[in-house]
Design an enzyme around this catalytic site. Structure first.
Site, PDB file in Angstrom:
ATOM      1  CE  LYS A  42      61.549   4.419   8.484  1.00 42.35           C
ATOM      2  NZ  LYS A  42      62.792   5.186   8.516  1.00 42.35           N
ATOM      3  CB  SER A  92      58.843   8.052  -0.304  1.00 43.22           C
ATOM      4  OG  SER A  92      58.441   6.957   0.250  1.00 43.22           O
TER       5      SER A  92
HETATM    6  C1  LIG Z   1      57.178   6.089   2.894  1.00 42.24           C
HETATM    7  C2  LIG Z   1      58.600   6.567   3.599  1.00 42.24           C
HETATM    8  N1  LIG Z   1      59.739   6.762   2.479  1.00 42.24           N
HETATM    9  C3  LIG Z   1      60.549   7.006   2.972  1.00 42.24           C
HETATM   10  C4  LIG Z   1      61.330   7.094   3.996  1.00 42.24           C
HETATM   11  C5  LIG Z   1      62.595   7.538   4.502  1.00 42.24           C
HETATM   12  O1  LIG Z   1      63.404   6.356   4.883  1.00 42.24           O
HETATM   13  P1  LIG Z   1      64.536   6.434   5.819  1.00 42.24           P
HETATM   14  O2  LIG Z   1      64.040   6.928   7.145  1.00 42.24           O
HETATM   15  O3  LIG Z   1      65.438   5.106   5.908  1.00 42.24           O
HETATM   16  O4  LIG Z   1      65.408   7.775   5.157  1.00 42.24           O
HETATM   17  C6  LIG Z   1      60.322   6.765   5.117  1.00 42.24           C
HETATM   18  C7  LIG Z   1      60.675   6.604   6.575  1.00 42.24           C
HETATM   19  O5  LIG Z   1      59.729   6.888   7.564  1.00 42.24           O
HETATM   20  C8  LIG Z   1      58.873   6.447   5.041  1.00 42.24           C
HETATM   21  O6  LIG Z   1      58.076   6.054   5.807  1.00 42.24           O
END
Ligand SMILES: Cc1ncc(COP(=O)(O)O)c(C=O)c1O
Length: 320
Positions: free
Chosen positions: A47, A281
């Site tokens: 991010k 994630s």
């Molecule tokens: C750790 C993590 N994984 C996945 C995501 C998801 O990414 P995106 O917002 O680009 O879909 C985020 C978004 O904040 C995140 O902080």
């Protein structure tokens, strides 16, 4: 990022992360998984990229003038990126976050100079499991602060900078590093900025690259399923928002579901077998990629994001 010269600030150290083949995990499988190590960014997550792009775009458009306060709703990672970028560019920054996210994130944003506002979860929600309802509460507080301070909202769900960061950089980097040799991409979706930006870049170069949305089991609303379990553990996404600005139907070749247990198991494998210390994630992305190469994409090469660092979850059950 250029590694062979002195950089003007840490903002220039954002992006340009390595792409690593997970050849130990896929040892007995027919197929390859390439992992984009975005946990190596200065704020330890992908991010940082969108924080830089959103601020640069707003400066270029004239919506962000020197000294104006920046506010954003965050699960911690966007806030950390914004704290870094705003700190260096001289904008006061307020991060609004659900108390359901891990404490490490709030502490890190404060350390980087952000004002952190924590919003209580709905009664019945559990710490570590932020639901769409919890997020609505955070949204209300965020809007109130924006009004009161006449601030610039670095709105990651709406501003194109989120999409553009991945369309201009993450996607093309993966294509360059893999010499265009990827067959598919799967991504756990929060705002959908990473999925949409990368998918657009991939399909522009090669429409045959298949792109899959990854959602939590029990909250797979983009796949058209009802919400049965809104309080999953996969922090950073899976908010059960049925329509996302950046996830266009023409980018989506399919939908995959990952359970909490599968995401945790895969994140632990990343650490133990590949030496990649990442969060929930990233585990979800790996679990989904393994579903694909053990199923319809046998023999293919997949790209996934390693979204953030496992250090952000030391207080959670991920590493117990
Ligand atoms: C750790 C993590 N994984 C996945 C995501 C998801 O990414 P995106 O917002 O680009 O879909 C985020 C978004 O904040 C995140 O902080």
């Amino acid at each position: 990022m250029r590694r062979d010269q002195i950089l003007a600030s840490v903002i220039d150290a954002i992006g340009g992360t390595p792409l690593v083949e997970l050849s130990r995990i896929t040892r007995h499988l027919d197929g390859r998984v390439l992992a984009k190590l975005d946990y190596l960014n200065p704020g330890f997550s992908k991010k940082d990229r969108i924080a830089r792009q959103i601020i640069e775009d707003a400066e270029a458009e004239g919506t962000l003038k020197p000294g104006r306060t920046v506010v954003e709703l965050t699960s911690g990672n966007t806030g950390t990126g914004l704290a870094i970028v705003c700190g260096i560019r001289g904008y006061p920054f307020v991060a609004v976050m659900s108390r359901g996210n891990s404490l490490e994130r709030a502490r890190m944003m404060s350390a980087l100079g952000a004002e952190v506002v924590l919003v209580d979860q709905l009664s019945g929600s559990e710490p570590g499991r932020v639901s769409g309802g919890d997020l609505e509460l955070v949204e209300q507080v965020t809007e109130k602060i924006v009004r009161e301070r006449n601030a610039f909202r670095a709105d990651q769900f709406r501003l194109r900078g989120n999409f553009r960061a991945h369309y201009l950089h993450t996607g093309p980097e993966i294509l360059r590093q893999s010499r265009g040799q990827i067959d598919a991409f799967c991504d756990f979706v929060g705002t959908g900025g990473t999925f949409g930006g990368c998918a657009a870049a991939f399909k522009e170069r090669n429409p045959g690259i298949q792109c899959f949305v990854v959602e939590p089991e029990g909250a797979a609303v983009l796949a058209g399923e009802p919400v049965r379990a809104p309080n999953h553990r996969i922090q950073g996404g899976g908010y059960a928002i049925p329509e996302l600005e950046f996830v266009k139907p023409e980018y989506v070749d399919g939908y995959l579901k990952v359970s909490d247990g599968e995401a945790v198991h895969a994140a632990r494998r990343l650490a133990k077998e590949e030496g990649i210390f990442a969060g929930f994630s990233s585990g979800a992305n790996l679990a989904a990629a393994l579903q694909l190469i053990q199923g319809p994409l046998k023999g293919k090469t997949l790209a996934i994001m390693i979204c953030d660092s496992g250090l952000k979850y030391l207080s959670t059950e991920l590493w117990i």
